[in-house]
Design an enzyme around this catalytic site. Structure first.
Site, short mmCIF file in Angstrom:
data_model
loop_
_atom_site.label_atom_id
_atom_site.label_comp_id
_atom_site.label_asym_id
_atom_site.label_seq_id
_atom_site.Cartn_x
_atom_site.Cartn_y
_atom_site.Cartn_z
N LYS A 1 0.85 -1.21 0.00
CA LYS A 1 0.00 0.00 0.00
C LYS A 1 0.88 1.26 0.00
O LYS A 1 2.10 1.16 0.03
CB LYS A 1 -0.94 -0.03 1.21
CG LYS A 1 -1.70 -1.35 1.40
CD LYS A 1 -2.81 -1.54 0.39
CE LYS A 1 -3.29 -2.98 0.29
NZ LYS A 1 -4.09 -3.48 1.37
C1 LIG Z 1 -5.02 -4.56 1.88
C2 LIG Z 1 -6.47 -4.42 1.91
C3 LIG Z 1 -7.25 -4.75 3.03
C4 LIG Z 1 -6.69 -5.43 4.23
O1 LIG Z 1 -5.62 -4.82 4.81
P1 LIG Z 1 -4.53 -5.69 5.64
O2 LIG Z 1 -3.71 -4.61 6.29
O3 LIG Z 1 -3.78 -6.51 4.66
O4 LIG Z 1 -5.28 -6.50 6.63
C5 LIG Z 1 -8.60 -4.51 2.98
N1 LIG Z 1 -9.20 -3.99 1.89
C6 LIG Z 1 -8.49 -3.67 0.80
C7 LIG Z 1 -9.21 -3.09 -0.38
C8 LIG Z 1 -7.11 -3.89 0.76
O5 LIG Z 1 -6.43 -3.61 -0.35
#
Ligand SMILES: *Cc1c(COP(=O)(O)O)cnc(C)c1O
Length: 398
Positions: free
Chosen positions: A194
């Protein structure tokens, strides 16, 4: 290219490393001052009142669903083109996930499909909506708020892909993803793919003071140390007649979890946040170069043209021979990825009756989508190499 080129990648600088080192040598590894500092810096960046740091994006979603009181049988609407966690949080609380199809132009949950669903059942059938700023494209939450108000629903915005993204509302104002002006709660993830990397990490943002206090409690076992909220008497707490609560006292008032972020993760987040705007600028530059490269190629279907407020977590194109392109790129050290396998067709959700052809737009999109390398440290030279390989494959194929 000798180095593999992934679809997304974190960027850790010397400043990040020094910030983490400092916390590792301090008194607090967790539950220290770096959490609140990160929360306040993040709230300022997003433009909302409150932020609650948690252990990951999935925990953020779970706490959102809990704080909104999702219970067994509650129906919540979301998109099939998202990471499964967006839907799973409803199931953690025993609720039912209802998928609605995407708009094939934006790849986002189609507000008209949601409207149809809501209008085809008696009012009160649904409890909430979880729209997703998929790929970093900000969803029009003003339209969703209208629906939510009409049908008495809450909104959790899954903004994992879109810190720094925005949409333009009907008054021409920029509305940052996660700013809480339209959604009740929004969530972010700090997984390394991210925009901001903490290793694992997440954030919930809101303008609702009540929800904020609930979330703080649920994040740490449902325990409060706020005297004003205590249920038991001061005398009970002290173990003798007393007008005041002793220093050690605290109360567990709800069944919460340990979903805390550590201080060394929080400081990494704060350090990364300082570069967030530069990261978005670079992501938009990369997107523009891809847009131009594919604009006149009839084999590529993409979202070309300037998209206001896109945070470009992903750069997605659609091609006829997706499997062929994916394998060809891998053979050339380019690790493109597919986002996402439609959630409603995961075996777990099929058990609830979801089946092929339920979401035709999402399923058609899935057959052709591929996410190209998109991260701030992707060099111009690497991007040129990626584009040349893609065009080479598509032009020879067709
Ligand atoms: C990455 C992600 C999540 C979950 O986040 P984590 O930190 O990996 O638990 C939820 N929704 C979306 C759209 C994501 O890309």
């Amino acid at each position: 290219m000798s180095e593999p080129i992934p679809y997304g990648k974190q960027n850790i600088t010397q400043d990040d490393i020094e910030a983490v080192m400092e916390v590792l040598q301090s008194d607090y590894l967790t539950q220290g001052p770096k959490i609140l500092e990160f929360e306040q810096a993040f709230a300022t960046y997003i433009g909302c009142k409150y932020a609650v740091a948690v252990s990951n994006g999935t925990a953020a979603l779970h706490l959102c669903a809990m704080s909104l009181g999702v219970e067994k049988g509650d129906k919540v609407i979301t998109t099939p083109i998202t990471f499964a966690a967006s839907a799973n949080c409803v199931r953690y609380c025993g609720g039912d996930v209802v998928f609605a199809d995407i708009n094939p132009e934006t790849y986002l949950l189609d507000v008209n499909k949601v409207k149809e669903l809501l209008e085809s059942s008696p009012k009160g059938t649904y409890r909430g909506l979880i729209p997703v700023d998929f790929a970093g494209r900000a969803i029009d939450l003003e339209a969703y708020r209208k629906l939510a108000d009409e049908f008495d629903l809450w909104i959790i915005e899954d903004a994992c892909h879109a810190p720094g993204g925005y949409f333009i509302d009907s008054k021409g104002k920029h509305q940052n993803c996660g700013n809480g002006n339209y959604a009740d709660l929004a969530i972010f993830s700090f997984h390394p793919v991210k925009h901001i990397a903490c290793g694992e990490g997440g954030m919930i943002t809101t303008n609702d003071e009540n929800l904020y206090h609930k979330l703080l409690q649920l994040r740490t076992h449902g325990i409060t140390k706020n005297e004003g909220l205590y249920v038991n008497s001061a005398s009970f707490a002290a173990g003798e007649d007393s007008d005041s609560y002793p220093g050690w006292y605290m109360e567990m008032q709800n069944l919460g979890y340990n979903y805390r972020l550590t201080d060394f993760q929080a400081v990494l987040g704060s350090s990364q946040l300082k570069r967030a705007d530069d990261g978005i600028t670079r992501r938009r530059e990369i997107a523009e170069v891809y847009d131009r490269a594919f604009k006149n190629n009839s084999f590529v279907k993409g979202q070309s043209g300037v998209i206001n407020g896109h945070a470009y977590h992903l750069y997605v194109i659609e091609v006829e021979n997706r499997l062929g392109l994916y394998n060809y790129l891998r053979a050339n050290n380019i690790f493109a990825q597919i986002h996402y396998i439609p959630c409603h067709l995961m075996p777990y959700y099929k058990e609830f009756g979801w089946k092929v052809d339920d979401m035709p737009n999402a399923e058609e999109y899935y057959k052709h989508c591929i996410s190209l390398p998109m991260y701030p440290t992707l060099t111009n030279e690497e991007q040129k190499y990626v584009i040349n390989k893609i065009l080479n494959f598509l032009n020879n194929e067709n």
